[in-house]
Design an enzyme around this catalytic site. Structure first.
Site, PDB file in Angstrom:
ATOM      1  N   ASP A 184     -81.163 -10.913 -12.301  1.00 38.36           N
ATOM      2  CA  ASP A 184     -81.048 -12.349 -12.068  1.00 38.36           C
ATOM      3  C   ASP A 184     -79.581 -12.775 -12.049  1.00 38.36           C
ATOM      4  OD1 ASP A 184     -83.522 -11.621 -13.565  1.00 38.36           O
ATOM      5  OD2 ASP A 184     -84.052 -13.703 -13.179  1.00 38.36           O
ATOM      6  N   ASP A 204     -83.271  -9.954  -7.928  1.00 40.10           N
ATOM      7  CA  ASP A 204     -84.195 -10.836  -8.656  1.00 40.10           C
ATOM      8  C   ASP A 204     -83.810 -12.271  -8.330  1.00 40.10           C
ATOM      9  OD1 ASP A 204     -85.904 -12.007 -10.851  1.00 40.10           O
ATOM     10  OD2 ASP A 204     -86.126  -9.897 -11.370  1.00 40.10           O
ATOM     11  N   ASP A 205     -84.171 -13.216  -9.203  1.00 36.14           N
ATOM     12  CA  ASP A 205     -83.855 -14.612  -8.917  1.00 36.14           C
ATOM     13  C   ASP A 205     -82.351 -14.805  -8.762  1.00 36.14           C
ATOM     14  OD1 ASP A 205     -86.522 -15.399  -9.094  1.00 36.14           O
ATOM     15  OD2 ASP A 205     -86.383 -15.821 -11.245  1.00 36.14           O
ATOM     16  N   HIS A 226     -85.050 -12.755  -5.116  1.00 37.99           N
ATOM     17  CA  HIS A 226     -86.308 -13.501  -5.188  1.00 37.99           C
ATOM     18  C   HIS A 226     -86.126 -14.991  -4.942  1.00 37.99           C
ATOM     19  CE1 HIS A 226     -88.130 -10.137  -7.962  1.00 37.99           C
ATOM     20  NE2 HIS A 226     -87.822  -9.707  -6.747  1.00 37.99           N
ATOM     21  N   ARG A 257     -88.677 -21.695  -5.116  1.00 35.53           N
ATOM     22  CA  ARG A 257     -89.855 -21.385  -5.916  1.00 35.53           C
ATOM     23  C   ARG A 257     -89.861 -22.196  -7.216  1.00 35.53           C
ATOM     24  NH1 ARG A 257     -91.064 -15.236  -8.209  1.00 35.53           N
ATOM     25  NH2 ARG A 257     -93.258 -15.501  -8.734  1.00 35.53           N
ATOM     26  N   LYS A 259     -92.151 -21.783 -10.668  1.00 33.18           N
ATOM     27  CA  LYS A 259     -93.152 -20.908 -11.287  1.00 33.18           C
ATOM     28  C   LYS A 259     -93.347 -21.323 -12.745  1.00 33.18           C
ATOM     29  CE  LYS A 259     -89.589 -17.283 -11.773  1.00 33.18           C
ATOM     30  NZ  LYS A 259     -89.265 -15.848 -11.635  1.00 33.18           N
TER      31      LYS A 259
END
Length: 366
Positions: A184, A204-205, A226, A257, A259
């Protein structure tokens, strides 16, 4: 008190004041961890090139108002421990990276598992606990998560480069998967933070906001991971006043996103604004709002109230791959509320995704 004793007391006080002033106004130079204790007594700190010994944290506890200048690259020797590798704290700090690098030696840790298994990896690599400015720093090859940000007062992070691109390729330990994992870019649980004009290549993010308010993420480029995330959201947290604008998201699983954990309770996410973002090469979704995390489009929870999620201002333009979904919204029953203005969202390619348990989106259709 006699005149003599008063004069003597004043002289002692003057010496104390002068000593304190001299200590704070000096310039400290760091060329090894042995230099840190004395250097941080000064309000100018210069960092030369050096290698941090294995298993040690380069920890700067700075005087308020300190200016830090990187004058060389810092490399971290390898050891399997929890980390972090670098930590900085203080108020009203000016941190000038001057384009220099913190090298985490990620390939020596990468095994395709990140924080989910395999060897222990220092995470986060960089823990930022300052207010002020943090600019023009490069981070190369983080073992896992890169930045954790928990500023005590307003902070602007700008002109950073996170380069974990080497983690895209498999290695002998990753079973054919990208060797870098859970890398991340920024994990944020904070308020009054701006991250801008930075470049992030990871697995990742790009950004993950776990809680907090008044966070702006703008004019950044996110590659390979991501996408830009609010969440994952756990129990008993609030996220509000988030602005995601004018970013470029390329070759990510999704662009934008939200989540929330299916198990989360008593949390609120509200006032999330997207404007002027561009996404291309999106592998799975253009926009994904999902209350079933860690599943994707599974059974959603109802413990996070989600409202006021808007795509407004300059058009957000996203292009997804042929087998991807343009937009998917998976709300728990009654958990997504109000009217959401999505008039500035355009998504092409792929196919329409499901909109579950919510009919408050206006200005957009798939």
């Amino acid at each position: 008190m006699s005149a003599f004793l008063r004069l003597a007391a004043l002289l002692v006080f003057a010496r104390v004041v002068l000593a304190a002033s001299s200590a704070s106004d000096c310039t400290g130079t760091i060329s090894s961890l042995d230099d840190v204790e004395d250097a941080v007594k000064c309000t100018t700190v210069n960092i030369n090139s050096f290698t941090v010994p294995a298993g040690e944290t380069f920890n700067l506890k700075l005087e308020d108002g300190t200016t830090v200048n990187m004058q060389g690259d810092v490399t971290f020797a390898v050891k399997n421990f929890d980390g972090p590798l670098f930590q900085v704290s203080g108020k009203s700090i000016t941190f000038n990276g001057n384009g220099h690098t913190f090298d985490g030696n990620g390939p020596s840790y990468w095994d395709g598992q990140g924080g989910n298994g395999g060897v222990t990896k220092p995470a986060p690599m960089m823990k930022i606990k300052i207010s002020g400015t943090f600019t023009n720093v490069k981070v190369l090859n983080s073992p896992a998560r890169v930045f954790s940000v928990s500023n005590p007062a307003p902070l602007t992070i700008s002109k950073l480069t996170i380069d974990d691109s080497a983690g895209d390729a498999p290695n002998s330990k990753s079973d054919g998967k990208p060797a870098g994992h859970n890398t991340d870019g920024f994990d944020c649980s904070t308020t009054d933070l701006t991250i801008e004009d930075s470049t992030i290549h990871n697995q990742d993010d790009c950004l993950a906001i776990n809680k907090g308010s008044n966070i702006v993420f703008q004019r950044n480029t996110c590659t390979g991971g991501h996408g830009i995330s609010v969440g994952s959201i756990s129990s008993d947290v609030t996220v509000s006043g988030i602005v995601i604008q004018d970013n470029i998201i390329e070759n990510n699983d999704q662009a934008l996103r939200i989540k929330t954990k299916a198990s989360a309770k008593s949390s609120t996410v509200t006032n999330i604004t997207y404007s002027g973002n561009t996404g291309t090469g999106l592998r799975q979704f253009g926009v994904l709002i999902d209350q079933s995390y860690p599943d994707t489009l599974g059974k959603p929870g109802t413990g996070v109230q989600l409202s006021d999620v808007n795509f407004v201002g300059s058009t957000n333009t996203l292009s997804v791959d042929d087998d991807a979904q343009r937009v998917a919204v998976n709300c728990g029953a009654g958990a997504c509320t109000g009217t959401w203005d999505w008039s500035a969202l355009k998504v092409t390619g792929g196919k329409a995704g499901p909109i579950t348990n919510f009919d408050g989106i206006t200005g957009f259709s798939q």
